[in-house]
Design an enzyme around this catalytic site. Sequence first.
Site, short mmCIF file in Angstrom:
data_model
loop_
_atom_site.label_atom_id
_atom_site.label_comp_id
_atom_site.label_asym_id
_atom_site.label_seq_id
_atom_site.Cartn_x
_atom_site.Cartn_y
_atom_site.Cartn_z
N SER A 296 -18.84 26.70 47.51
CA SER A 296 -17.43 26.72 47.54
C SER A 296 -16.68 27.67 47.58
CB SER A 296 -17.04 25.45 46.31
OG SER A 296 -15.82 25.18 46.68
N ASP A 307 -17.70 38.98 56.76
CA ASP A 307 -17.04 38.99 58.02
C ASP A 307 -16.21 40.20 58.55
OD1 ASP A 307 -18.17 36.40 58.97
OD2 ASP A 307 -16.35 35.23 59.20
N LYS A 321 -21.07 24.26 50.45
CA LYS A 321 -20.02 22.98 50.07
C LYS A 321 -18.94 23.74 50.72
CE LYS A 321 -17.50 20.12 47.88
NZ LYS A 321 -15.90 20.25 48.23
#
Length: 419
Positions: A296, A307, A321
Amino acid sequence: MMQRAREKRGLLIFVSAALILFTGAVMAHRLPFQNESYEDLKIFTEVLSYVEANYVQEVEPEKLLHGAIRGMLRTLDTHSSFMPQDVYREMQVETEGRFGGLGIEITIRDEILTVVSPIEGTPAFRAGIQAGDKIVTVEGESTKDMSLIEAVKQLRGPIDTSVTIGVMREGFTEPKDFTLTRAIIQIKSVRSKVLPDSIGYIRLRSFHKSTSEELDDALHDFDERNVSALVLDLRNNPGGLLEQAIAVTDEFIEGGQLIVYTKGRLANQNMKGFSKTQGSHPDVPLVILVNGGSASASEIVAGALQDLKRATIIGTKTFGKGSVQTIIPLSDGSGLRLTTAKYYTPNGRMIHEKGIIPDIVVEEPKPEPVDGESAATPPRRSRTGLPEDDLSGDPQLQKAVETLKAEVKQNKKKAAKAG
């Protein structure tokens, strides 16, 4: 008795008829499906009426309706669920950082109740519960077909009471019972330590209301001690508040950069989270440690910094998740937890059921067989949750330190060349 049965039947038919009328109003903007939905609800009403009138014993109308709602939500996904009044009232207690229970984050994976991660220093952690454990029984009752909300309700209870769970994990030939004593779970999100070679180590155990403030304090302490590089350890961090995940990421990047976004069916579920200001440490060499218990909010932080090429991710694939649950209060004081969107990293990678793949994969050492609390603490950290100076038992942290030392050395060469 007959009068009571007639009253119940009348109430049930009234509720079902009201449901049809309400649904018809909601569906008015979706004309191609209106007649079909109306017919389906007629069948639903017939079944409810027959069950209430003819079942072998009396059934409370509320029990039938709540059961129908649970069944409907179960066909959607494992995270959408109905919360009775008592569960709804306690729903937000975890985000305060203090609650009663066992100290495990759970989910349903492949229709099996699964441990996302134990929280360090809690009864579950001390007993040796591990990320990925399958909880197959609670007090001898099978968890098959048990919803996530029902499972949480059974695992929680008064402080100092015990609950026995049956666990299956890799290497077990049959379930093993663990008897845990419930306790107040008081969580300090951030632990920190300066490792050799002036490398700062920060362990984030969860994302609660105070996480970003605790992180600020740790980073300020590191600045005073001239720390040259950072390890952010998100292993076995089950997540928490989205706003805290954004705030933590914000510390390490330039202002105005995309951190995470969500996509759902409705426009109001499409959200973008950006860094607000220049982070306090946008240039310090950074490694993030993750594993299968990182979920999460942890995956949002790791995915964003990966990224943005701001950190090197080391460890094993994360849990995966990455769906958004909206909490909707209902008129009788109960609540609905409904999946309304999914999380995406800045480059458009979906987190849910995909996870974050590390830049450098380093497997964790297999834990020793658990036999009581003496063998419960994983070998990579002491009981304080912080690493020992000797990192030989933690190959992932060892690799993080090696990577940072090489990056610091390279940066010094570049600076000397530029000077």
